[in-house]
Design a protein around this motif. Structure first.
Motif, mmCIF file in Angstrom:
data_model
loop_
_atom_site.group_PDB
_atom_site.id
_atom_site.type_symbol
_atom_site.label_atom_id
_atom_site.label_comp_id
_atom_site.label_asym_id
_atom_site.label_seq_id
_atom_site.Cartn_x
_atom_site.Cartn_y
_atom_site.Cartn_z
ATOM 1 N N PHE A 140 -37.162 -68.762 84.769
ATOM 2 C CA PHE A 140 -38.338 -68.379 83.982
ATOM 3 C C PHE A 140 -39.759 -68.254 84.834
ATOM 4 N N SER A 141 -40.109 -69.608 85.079
ATOM 5 C CA SER A 141 -41.281 -69.864 85.762
ATOM 6 C C SER A 141 -41.334 -69.037 87.107
ATOM 7 N N GLY A 142 -40.386 -69.111 87.844
ATOM 8 C CA GLY A 142 -40.148 -68.421 89.144
ATOM 9 C C GLY A 142 -40.454 -67.002 88.840
ATOM 10 N N ALA A 143 -39.788 -66.610 87.893
ATOM 11 C CA ALA A 143 -40.183 -65.047 87.845
ATOM 12 C C ALA A 143 -41.455 -64.730 87.382
ATOM 13 N N LEU A 144 -42.233 -65.559 86.532
ATOM 14 C CA LEU A 144 -43.482 -65.313 86.011
ATOM 15 C C LEU A 144 -44.500 -65.634 87.336
ATOM 16 N N ALA A 145 -44.186 -66.364 88.311
ATOM 17 C CA ALA A 145 -44.926 -66.533 89.364
ATOM 18 C C ALA A 145 -44.852 -65.233 90.167
ATOM 19 N N THR A 146 -43.676 -64.726 90.364
ATOM 20 C CA THR A 146 -43.420 -63.781 91.313
ATOM 21 C C THR A 146 -44.059 -62.383 90.797
ATOM 22 N N ILE A 147 -44.202 -62.185 89.379
ATOM 23 C CA ILE A 147 -44.550 -61.258 88.790
ATOM 24 C C ILE A 147 -46.104 -61.196 88.886
ATOM 25 N N GLY A 148 -46.624 -62.438 88.670
ATOM 26 C CA GLY A 148 -47.919 -62.667 88.886
ATOM 27 C C GLY A 148 -48.456 -62.292 90.231
ATOM 28 N N ALA A 149 -47.686 -62.737 91.385
ATOM 29 C CA ALA A 149 -48.203 -62.680 92.707
ATOM 30 C C ALA A 149 -48.065 -61.167 93.096
ATOM 31 N N THR A 150 -47.000 -60.535 92.456
ATOM 32 C CA THR A 150 -46.837 -58.982 92.634
ATOM 33 C C THR A 150 -48.264 -58.236 92.262
ATOM 34 N N VAL A 151 -48.599 -58.265 91.164
ATOM 35 C CA VAL A 151 -49.707 -57.869 90.557
ATOM 36 C C VAL A 151 -50.884 -57.963 91.349
ATOM 37 N N ALA A 152 -51.043 -59.275 92.161
ATOM 38 C CA ALA A 152 -51.988 -59.534 92.665
ATOM 39 C C ALA A 152 -52.042 -58.780 94.070
ATOM 40 N N LYS A 153 -50.671 -58.805 94.658
ATOM 41 C CA LYS A 153 -50.449 -58.167 96.131
ATOM 42 C C LYS A 153 -50.822 -56.518 95.482
ATOM 43 N N LEU A 154 -50.549 -55.979 94.422
ATOM 44 C CA LEU A 154 -50.684 -54.583 94.592
ATOM 45 C C LEU A 154 -52.228 -54.355 94.149
ATOM 46 N N VAL A 155 -52.698 -55.215 93.587
ATOM 47 C CA VAL A 155 -54.125 -54.728 93.182
ATOM 48 C C VAL A 155 -55.067 -55.154 94.496
ATOM 49 N N ILE A 156 -54.812 -55.868 95.473
ATOM 50 C CA ILE A 156 -55.315 -56.176 96.608
ATOM 51 C C ILE A 156 -54.988 -55.077 97.531
ATOM 52 N N ALA A 157 -53.778 -54.524 97.678
ATOM 53 C CA ALA A 157 -53.328 -53.273 98.545
ATOM 54 C C ALA A 157 -54.326 -52.099 97.798
ATOM 55 N N MET A 158 -54.440 -52.038 96.387
ATOM 56 C CA MET A 158 -54.999 -50.614 96.117
ATOM 57 C C MET A 158 -56.600 -50.798 96.573
ATOM 58 N N PHE A 159 -57.031 -52.056 96.328
ATOM 59 C CA PHE A 159 -58.421 -52.126 96.667
ATOM 60 C C PHE A 159 -58.734 -51.985 98.286
ATOM 61 N N LEU A 160 -57.681 -52.296 99.064
ATOM 62 C CA LEU A 160 -57.969 -52.026 100.563
ATOM 63 C C LEU A 160 -57.570 -50.251 100.702
#
Lengths: 663, 312
Positions: B253-273
């Motif tokens: 559960f914690s791993g999934a949560l961390a991955t989803i959080g990281a994915t959102v971060a990656k996506l937001v950074i990519a969209m910013f760029l």
């Protein structure tokens, strides 16, 4: 043993039925005779196809059928390679015969039905016999039956343009056949008409130069029949001119017979060839692929587009074969096997979808009375059932999943990428070029097929003929659906089919290397298809559930001005970007300026022609050759001076000369 | 249980997709000095469109109705099968790179057919351009991914992640392939300099011209599909650069949560760029596109050739 005898009798029934169909077609005067002839052709070929299919499950490398002692002593027989091509011939002939029942009846005024049926069946017979005959004389005999029958079929509508195309075809095919004969004689080292086993014996002792020269002759012979650039000039002229079910056979099947001849020669008759031979095959293959696909993109005629696409596909197949030869010469057995299996698989797929597409073109031309894509449009609305089949076949031809052609190309590319690390710099360079060119060709092939389908079937009709088109009869649509399902089946069952086509299985390499199975194990077409289908169903269901709005029919968004079919994108407009991007290859338009008033050069009326046909460029090269030949024959004409003594002198000189050569 | 992780990934990507579009629009508005609509507006728009009345052209045939579903289907397929949240290989080798390119091409083909079907000049123009782009982008994409396949010895994209991240330093030629892949991603998603996603001016339109006749639920589907494609490309590029944290087949559960959080971060950074990139360059004329596309193709080819040279 019973399986063997039933396979053999199935093939005999098939051959006899084809012959009988030709006779019935020739003798019968009524419409009933035409039907009987075509049904006979369809049935007997279906039996032949089943027999050839059964051979793949019979555990025997060679199945002798009958020993001929007349003319050329040889034993007709099947091995895996010939069974595969026999299967292609009979399967596709069966489907086209079904299509021809209704198609030819509706074209009664254009064609002489009796001679058409008779010659069409003879054409099929020639193609059936070529893979069965393992001797030079028989091979050449049936090769000529096939060529000459198709020559007559090209001019079946007796129009001037068709007759011209037919004679161009005849010239090229006879040039090719004479090159074949010369090549076989050179290999046979003086023996006249040996069978293939003896030929292979002779070839083993021949010098390298002889082998290479014979290879060049044979490659020209088979390559010109397969429509490889630069020997392709006849193909886009002749194939579209024939009746559509014959075009289907010529493009879908006859080109495969040329491929069969080439594979038989390279794999079984000639000793291992040096790398340069493989490079020549690869180079012409890539050239044909690229020029073929570019012309398929920019052409406006529905059947010519398909003919150019055949050049492209044969180019791809020869690329695969060429790469396989190079890999074999370099000792990369894995790539050699994968590429060869991919070539055979693509040959089967091309036979299926190209036959289907030419039949589609026939139905469309019959329905709209137009050959030009510009005069079509709107068929998806007027003949929806038919366009489903057409769309699937066009997708299959663009090598998109889940259809068969995709998995053939996939395995080839996978094979290249998998072997890129091995081999020296030169080989890596070759592989890189092949990879880049093949992906470029397959990308453009998608464009060509989308143009073909979309411009013909979508939008509003652009001519009265297209507007009044009706859904074709069920007898015309049913074969198309059969072929579309076959193309899909080839995709879903590709791992099984590919393992049947692996060179180990076809009897080319002795060891049973599981290479192909390993490669196909990496991607499961069935899983991909099921996943796609499941996602599609779920999407449709969810959207249907969530969507609560209504639907309203209205005219298109027209900006306040009425939109008509004249504003639509045509084939010329649709392919404009590609024509522009590749303008160094397809020199693209000429602007002719004529002064409005003869005395004033400044005010001109400009007219623009878009032509994207490099065959003009090739035609000039051919033109030079023709002029030299004409000049030579004009010189030779001087011998014909009508003096008897002079003729006697010539005969005497010829006798002396031949005696000198003989001694 | 192993399939569960792919369902999790697909669901997360599908849910995040409208956010990606909203994010890039919001960032762009900020760069241009506007206040900008909320990044969550695309969700609202999606639901609104689903409820709106559809206006179907009289000239439209069955293709017009089939196209949106096929387009969505191909987008969802890649969202489920590629290694976006997980590095596990999907069953049946569905993340094969050639299959990936072909599935995207299938989606483009149906979008083109749908654009041509009503028979308007706008639709034809967009369709012709989109088809040109799709057919010339495919070679660049396959060549770029082939470099990763050769270096990682694996033709599945999940296996290619091994060649990404820190091992990019060992194979610097792969950076070229990554650049080519970036150019491909811009072209595939109708972004600058290939297409202007925010205009309805016929000189510049590609994607928008094609879908002009679509309305209501069909438009909602097509817009969702483009958002999914954008998200997939963004996450794929991000994962090739930063291949962690990703889920294995067994998930906590914690791993999934961390991955989803990281994915959102990656996506937001990519969209910013992406917004930064789109705000700093002009759009290219369409008839200069062959320079862009052949550029992408030859960069990809150079990446492949140089990485071959660098291998032992």
């Amino acid at each position: 043993m019973t399986l063997h005898t039933s396979i053999a009798s199935g093939i005999f029934v098939c051959l006899l039925g084809t012959l009988l169909s030709s006779l019935v077609g020739a003798c019968g005067r009524s419409a009933g005779a035409h039907r009987i002839s075509q049904i006979l052709l369809a049935l007997s070929n279906a039996i032949g196809a089943l027999a050839a299919l059964a051979f793949f499950f019979a555990d025997t490398p060679v199945l002798p059928l009958i020993h001929l002692s007349l003319l050329f002593p040889t034993t007709l027989g099947l091995d895996h390679l010939s069974a595969l091509f026999f299967l292609i011939v009979t399967g596709m002939s069966s489907v086209t015969a079904l299509f021809a029942i209704h198609y030819v009846e509706s074209e009664r005024d254009t064609y002489n039905v009796r001679s058409l049926d008779c010659i069409a069946a003879l054409f099929v017979l020639g193609m059936q016999m070529v893979p069965l005959t393992p001797s030079v004389a028989g091979f050449m005999l049936f090769w000529e039956v096939m060529s000459i029958a198709s020559f007559f079929l090209v001019m079946a509508d007796r129009k001037d343009a068709s007759i011209k195309a037919a004679f161009l075809y005849l010239t090229m095919t006879q040039l090719g056949a004479s090159a074949l004969l010369a090549g076989f004689f050179l290999l046979g080292d003086g023996t006249i008409f040996p069978d293939f086993a003896a030929l292979a014996q002779h070839a083993r002792t021949a010098s390298d130069d002889t082998i290479l020269f014979a290879f060049a002759l044979l490659f020209f012979g088979f390559g010109s029949k397969a429509g490889l650039v630069p020997f392709h000039l006849w193909l886009p002229e002749a194939h579209p001119r024939a009746p559509s079910h014959i075009s289907a056979l010529m493009s879908g099947v006859m080109l495969k017979i040329a491929l069969y001849g080439f594979l038989r020669t390279v794999l079984f008759l000639l000793p291992p060839l040096p790398v340069i031979a493989g490079m020549a095959v690869l180079a012409l293959g890539l050239l044909s692929g690229l020029l073929g696909v570019l012309h398929a993109v920019v052409d406006r005629d529905i059947k010519r587009t398909l003919a150019f696409s055949s050049i492209e596909n044969l180019g791809l197949i020869f690329t695969m074969v060429g790469l396989s030869m190079i890999a074999r010469a370099n000792g990369l057995s894995v790539l050699a096997e994968l590429a060869l299996a991919a070539a055979l698989f693509h040959a089967v797929n091309h036979a299926i979808f190209k036959t289907g597409l030419f039949l589609c073109a026939g139905a469309i031309v019959q329905g709209t009375h137009a050959h030009s894509l510009e005069a079509m449009g709107g068929l998806a609305k007027t003949m929806p059932r038919f366009t489903v089949a057409f769309c699937s076949l066009a997708l299959a031809a663009s090598a998109l999943p889940p259809f068969g052609a995709f998995f053939g190309e996939w395995m080839f590319l996978e094979g290249i990428v998998g072997t890129l690390k091995e081999g020296g710099m030169m080989l890596q360079g070759l592989l890189l070029v092949a990879l880049a060119a093949v992906v470029l060709i397959s990308g453009l092939a998608i464009f060509a097929m989308v143009k073909l389908f979309a411009i013909a079937c979508l939008g509003a009709p652009r001519s009265p003929g297209a507007a009044h088109a009706k859904e074709p009869a069920a007898l015309l649509t049913a074969p198309l659906f059969a072929l579309a399902i076959l193309a899909l089946g080839m995709g879903l069952l590709s791992p099984a089919v590919l393992s049947f086509l692996s060179p180990a299985h076809v009897g080319i390499v002795a060891s049973r290397l599981p290479t192909v199975a390993v490669a196909t194990g990496r991607l499961s077409p069935l899983t991909a298809f099921l996943a796609l289908a499941a996602i599609l169903l779920v999407c449709i269901m969810l959207v249907r559930m969530a969507w609560s709005g209504r639907r309203r029919l209205s005219h298109v968004w027209d900006c306040g001005q009425e939109v008509n079919a004249g504003m639509e994108y045509t084939a010329t407009a649709f392919s404009a970007p590609i024509r522009f991007f590749f303008r160094f290859l397809l020199h693209h338009k000429t602007v002719v300026a004529t002064p409005v008033v003869p005395t004033n050069p400044w005010i001109v009326r400009q007219s623009m022609t878009v032509h994207a046909d490099t065959s003009i460029r090739f035609a000039t090269i051919y033109g030079y050759v023709a002029r030299i030949l004409l000049w030579l024959s004009a010189q030779a004409k001087r011998l014909q001076n009508g003096i008897v003594q002079f003729y006697l002198l010539l005969m005497f000189l010829a006798l002396v000369l031949s005696l000198i050569i003989a001694v | 249980m192993s399939v569960f992780v792919f369902f999790l990934q697909g669901t997360v990507v599908l849910l995040l997709a409208p956010l990606a579009t909203g994010c890039v629009r919001w960032c762009k508005a900020r760069f241009q000095g506007r206040h900008g609509a909320s990044p969550f507006l695309p969700y609202v728009r999606f639901l609104t469109l689903l409820r709106k009345e559809m206006v179907i052209a009289e000239t439209a045939s069955w293709i017009f109705h089939a196209a949106p579903f096929v387009v969505l289907c191909t987008a969802v397929f890649v969202a489920f099968s590629l290694p976006l949240l997980t590095s596990a290989p999907p069953p049946g080798g569905l993340d094969n790179f050639i299959l990936f390119a072909a599935i995207l091409a299938l989606g483009s083909v149906f979008l083109v057919l749908g654009g041509l079907d009503p028979g308007t000049a706008f639709g034809g123009m967009g369709a012709s351009r989109e088809m040109t782009l799709a057919s010339l982008v495919e070679p660049a994409m396959i060549t770029a991914l082939a470099a990763f396949a050769v270096v990682s010895d694996n033709s599945a994209i999940s296996g290619m992640l091994a060649a990404g991240g820190a091992s990019l330093l060992q194979h610097p030629a792969l950076v070229l392939s990554l650049v080519a892949l970036g150019l491909v991603a811009l072209a595939e998603n109708a972004r600058y300099p290939v297409d202007n996603p925010a205009t309805h001016l016929e000189l510049t339109m590609v994607h928008e011209a094609m879908i002009l006749e679509y309305s209501g639920a069909y438009l909602a589907i097509i817009e969702l599909a483009s958002s999914i494609r954008l998200t997939v490309f963004a996450l794929l590029l991000a994962n090739l650069l930063v291949p962690f944290p990703l889920l294995a087949t067994a998930i906590s559960f914690s791993g999934a949560l961390a991955t989803i959080g990281a994915t959102v971060a990656k996506l937001v950074i990519a969209m910013f760029l992406l917004a930064l990139w789109e705000s700093s360059i002009p759009k290219m004329r369409f008839y200069r596109m062959q320079e862009y596309l052949s550029g992408a193709f030859f960069i990809a080819l150079a990446g492949l050739a140089f990485s071959l040279l660098s291998l032992p």
